[in-house]
Design a protein around this motif. Structure first.
Motif, PDB file in Angstrom:
ATOM      1  N   PRO A   7       0.744  -1.009  -0.149  1.00  0.00           N
ATOM      2  CA  PRO A   7       0.566   0.205   0.477  1.00  0.00           C
ATOM      3  C   PRO A   7       0.705   1.201   0.282  1.00  0.00           C
ATOM      4  CG  PRO A   7       0.109  -0.909   2.305  1.00  0.00           C
ATOM      5  CD  PRO A   7       0.780  -1.967   0.979  1.00  0.00           C
ATOM      6  N   VAL A   8       0.253   1.888  -0.988  1.00  0.00           N
ATOM      7  CA  VAL A   8       1.412   3.881  -0.345  1.00  0.00           C
ATOM      8  C   VAL A   8      -0.148   4.250   0.250  1.00  0.00           C
ATOM      9  CG1 VAL A   8       2.189   4.937  -1.828  1.00  0.00           C
ATOM     10  CG2 VAL A   8       2.839   3.110  -2.343  1.00  0.00           C
ATOM     11  N   TRP A   9       0.653   5.643   0.942  1.00  0.00           N
ATOM     12  CA  TRP A   9      -0.134   6.280   1.316  1.00  0.00           C
ATOM     13  C   TRP A   9       0.004   7.858   1.227  1.00  0.00           C
ATOM     14  CZ3 TRP A   9      -3.935   4.608   3.868  1.00  0.00           C
ATOM     15  CH2 TRP A   9      -4.087   2.401   4.568  1.00  0.00           C
ATOM     16  N   CYS A  10      -1.402   8.355   1.379  1.00  0.00           N
ATOM     17  CA  CYS A  10      -0.804  10.184   1.435  1.00  0.00           C
ATOM     18  C   CYS A  10      -1.204  11.258   2.277  1.00  0.00           C
ATOM     19  CB  CYS A  10      -2.068  10.991  -0.328  1.00  0.00           C
ATOM     20  SG  CYS A  10      -1.780  12.360  -0.032  1.00  0.00           S
ATOM     21  N   TYR A  11      -0.790  11.345   3.004  1.00  0.00           N
ATOM     22  CA  TYR A  11      -0.515  12.510   4.641  1.00  0.00           C
ATOM     23  C   TYR A  11      -0.701  13.477   4.026  1.00  0.00           C
ATOM     24  CZ  TYR A  11       1.288   8.098   6.484  1.00  0.00           C
ATOM     25  OH  TYR A  11       1.158   6.675   6.462  1.00  0.00           O
ATOM     26  N   GLU A  12      -0.929  14.221   5.049  1.00  0.00           N
ATOM     27  CA  GLU A  12      -1.623  16.263   5.055  1.00  0.00           C
ATOM     28  C   GLU A  12      -0.201  16.996   5.529  1.00  0.00           C
ATOM     29  OE1 GLU A  12      -4.107  17.753   3.772  1.00  0.00           O
ATOM     30  OE2 GLU A  12      -5.315  16.535   2.857  1.00  0.00           O
ATOM     31  N   SER A  13       0.510  16.253   6.544  1.00  0.00           N
ATOM     32  CA  SER A  13       1.535  16.225   6.995  1.00  0.00           C
ATOM     33  C   SER A  13       2.372  15.078   7.248  1.00  0.00           C
ATOM     34  CB  SER A  13       1.160  17.805   7.696  1.00  0.00           C
ATOM     35  OG  SER A  13       0.385  16.168   8.930  1.00  0.00           O
ATOM     36  N   VAL A  14       2.974  15.074   7.072  1.00  0.00           N
ATOM     37  CA  VAL A  14       4.553  14.260   8.442  1.00  0.00           C
ATOM     38  C   VAL A  14       4.297  13.986   9.493  1.00  0.00           C
ATOM     39  CG1 VAL A  14       6.718  14.332   9.219  1.00  0.00           C
ATOM     40  CG2 VAL A  14       6.615  15.857   7.332  1.00  0.00           C
ATOM     41  N   LEU A  26      18.699   4.770   2.478  1.00  0.00           N
ATOM     42  CA  LEU A  26      17.625   5.328   1.314  1.00  0.00           C
ATOM     43  C   LEU A  26      17.978   4.050   0.567  1.00  0.00           C
ATOM     44  CD1 LEU A  26      17.938   8.219  -0.764  1.00  0.00           C
ATOM     45  CD2 LEU A  26      15.999   7.366   1.014  1.00  0.00           C
ATOM     46  N   TRP A  27      18.325   2.580   1.154  1.00  0.00           N
ATOM     47  CA  TRP A  27      18.309   1.253   0.636  1.00  0.00           C
ATOM     48  C   TRP A  27      17.300   0.853   0.371  1.00  0.00           C
ATOM     49  CZ3 TRP A  27      15.709  -1.535   3.820  1.00  0.00           C
ATOM     50  CH2 TRP A  27      15.381  -1.177   5.116  1.00  0.00           C
ATOM     51  N   PRO A  28      17.640  -0.286  -0.642  1.00  0.00           N
ATOM     52  CA  PRO A  28      16.359  -0.560  -1.616  1.00  0.00           C
ATOM     53  C   PRO A  28      14.612  -1.797  -0.461  1.00  0.00           C
ATOM     54  CG  PRO A  28      18.385  -1.720  -2.479  1.00  0.00           C
ATOM     55  CD  PRO A  28      19.138  -0.784  -1.267  1.00  0.00           C
ATOM     56  N   GLY A  29      14.134  -1.196  -0.367  1.00  0.00           N
ATOM     57  CA  GLY A  29      13.081  -1.803   0.148  1.00  0.00           C
ATOM     58  C   GLY A  29      12.474  -0.636   1.345  1.00  0.00           C
ATOM     59  N   CYS A  30      13.362   0.220   1.714  1.00  0.00           N
ATOM     60  CA  CYS A  30      13.295   1.358   2.606  1.00  0.00           C
ATOM     61  C   CYS A  30      12.144   1.994   2.819  1.00  0.00           C
ATOM     62  CB  CYS A  30      15.033   1.985   3.108  1.00  0.00           C
ATOM     63  SG  CYS A  30      14.528   3.263   4.000  1.00  0.00           S
ATOM     64  N   PRO A  31      11.468   2.010   3.231  1.00  0.00           N
ATOM     65  CA  PRO A  31       9.949   2.805   3.528  1.00  0.00           C
ATOM     66  C   PRO A  31      10.305   4.016   3.604  1.00  0.00           C
ATOM     67  CG  PRO A  31      10.231   1.635   5.725  1.00  0.00           C
ATOM     68  CD  PRO A  31      10.831   1.373   4.675  1.00  0.00           C
ATOM     69  N   VAL A  32       9.601   5.532   2.899  1.00  0.00           N
ATOM     70  CA  VAL A  32       9.976   6.717   2.405  1.00  0.00           C
ATOM     71  C   VAL A  32       8.846   7.546   2.565  1.00  0.00           C
ATOM     72  CG1 VAL A  32      12.344   6.631   1.979  1.00  0.00           C
ATOM     73  CG2 VAL A  32      11.077   7.220   0.246  1.00  0.00           C
ATOM     74  N   LEU A  33       9.519   8.365   3.036  1.00  0.00           N
ATOM     75  CA  LEU A  33       7.976   9.550   3.006  1.00  0.00           C
ATOM     76  C   LEU A  33       8.502  11.406   2.376  1.00  0.00           C
ATOM     77  CD1 LEU A  33       5.134   9.715   3.747  1.00  0.00           C
ATOM     78  CD2 LEU A  33       6.010  11.274   5.667  1.00  0.00           C
ATOM     79  N   GLY A  39       0.825  18.099  -8.891  1.00  0.00           N
ATOM     80  CA  GLY A  39      -0.676  17.851  -9.319  1.00  0.00           C
ATOM     81  C   GLY A  39      -1.225  18.612  -8.016  1.00  0.00           C
ATOM     82  N   PRO A  40      -2.638  17.719  -7.950  1.00  0.00           N
ATOM     83  CA  PRO A  40      -3.273  17.932  -6.911  1.00  0.00           C
ATOM     84  C   PRO A  40      -2.967  18.073  -5.639  1.00  0.00           C
ATOM     85  CG  PRO A  40      -4.149  16.184  -8.330  1.00  0.00           C
ATOM     86  CD  PRO A  40      -2.414  16.276  -8.911  1.00  0.00           C
ATOM     87  N   ASP A  41      -2.237  17.052  -5.394  1.00  0.00           N
ATOM     88  CA  ASP A  41      -1.407  16.533  -4.064  1.00  0.00           C
ATOM     89  C   ASP A  41       0.095  17.481  -3.695  1.00  0.00           C
ATOM     90  OD1 ASP A  41      -3.256  15.225  -3.804  1.00  0.00           O
ATOM     91  OD2 ASP A  41      -2.511  12.791  -4.222  1.00  0.00           O
ATOM     92  N   ALA A  42       0.040  17.852  -5.004  1.00  0.00           N
ATOM     93  CA  ALA A  42       1.025  19.412  -4.411  1.00  0.00           C
ATOM     94  C   ALA A  42       1.057  19.862  -2.479  1.00  0.00           C
ATOM     95  CB  ALA A  42       1.544  20.252  -5.358  1.00  0.00           C
ATOM     96  N   GLY A  43       2.342  19.126  -2.081  1.00  0.00           N
ATOM     97  CA  GLY A  43       2.387  19.621  -0.815  1.00  0.00           C
ATOM     98  C   GLY A  43       1.780  19.181   0.173  1.00  0.00           C
ATOM     99  N   LYS A  44       1.009  17.709  -0.169  1.00  0.00           N
ATOM    100  CA  LYS A  44       0.976  16.764   0.739  1.00  0.00           C
ATOM    101  C   LYS A  44       2.154  15.774   0.551  1.00  0.00           C
ATOM    102  CE  LYS A  44      -3.904  16.818   0.066  1.00  0.00           C
ATOM    103  NZ  LYS A  44      -5.218  16.280  -0.275  1.00  0.00           N
ATOM    104  N   TYR A  45       2.316  14.313   1.222  1.00  0.00           N
ATOM    105  CA  TYR A  45       3.119  13.322   1.295  1.00  0.00           C
ATOM    106  C   TYR A  45       3.152  11.865   0.890  1.00  0.00           C
ATOM    107  CZ  TYR A  45       5.471  17.399   4.243  1.00  0.00           C
ATOM    108  OH  TYR A  45       6.398  18.543   4.588  1.00  0.00           O
ATOM    109  N   TYR A  46       3.820  11.330  -0.043  1.00  0.00           N
ATOM    110  CA  TYR A  46       3.695  10.165   0.183  1.00  0.00           C
ATOM    111  C   TYR A  46       4.447   9.394   0.092  1.00  0.00           C
ATOM    112  CZ  TYR A  46       0.641  11.560  -4.637  1.00  0.00           C
ATOM    113  OH  TYR A  46      -0.467  12.190  -5.461  1.00  0.00           O
ATOM    114  N   GLN A  47       3.646   8.040   1.112  1.00  0.00           N
ATOM    115  CA  GLN A  47       4.849   7.025   1.099  1.00  0.00           C
ATOM    116  C   GLN A  47       5.037   6.124   0.716  1.00  0.00           C
ATOM    117  OE1 GLN A  47       3.593   3.644   2.178  1.00  0.00           O
ATOM    118  NE2 GLN A  47       5.229   2.818   1.765  1.00  0.00           N
ATOM    119  N   ASP A  48       6.626   5.231  -0.425  1.00  0.00           N
ATOM    120  CA  ASP A  48       6.690   4.496  -1.002  1.00  0.00           C
ATOM    121  C   ASP A  48       7.644   4.033  -0.668  1.00  0.00           C
ATOM    122  OD1 ASP A  48       6.672   3.523  -3.292  1.00  0.00           O
ATOM    123  OD2 ASP A  48       7.832   5.010  -4.181  1.00  0.00           O
TER     124      ASP A  48
END
Length: 74
Positions: A7-14, A26-33, A39-48
């Motif tokens: 799953p990938v999540w979108c957050y309003e703030s950190v 930044l190693w392979p598989g590390c979860p980041v935000l 785009g429409p989510d500019a300024g928000k935060y994506y988890q990947d």
């Protein structure tokens, strides 16, 4: 990633529990935000997850001052 779906999540703030990332994080598989820049989510935060296809972009974000965070997993 790796033939699996995550799953990938979108957050309003950190959210709590994340730390500013460094290049060493930044190693392979590390979860980041990271902060969305366009785009429409500019300024928000994506988890990947760091992948071979995203690592260089995440490194450039760090170098350019774009907020990138590491999600600590227990």
């Amino acid at each position: 990633m790796g033939g699996r779906s995550f799953p990938v999540w979108c957050y309003e703030s950190v959210p709590e529990g994340v730390c500013p990332a460094t290049a060493r994080d930044l190693w392979p598989g590390c979860p980041v935000l990271y902060q969305v820049r366009v785009g429409p989510d500019a300024g928000k935060y994506y988890q990947d997850y760091v992948r071979s296809s995203t690592r260089e972009v995440l490194m450039q974000m760090l170098q350019g001052g774009v907020p990138v965070y590491v999600i600590k997993v227990a």
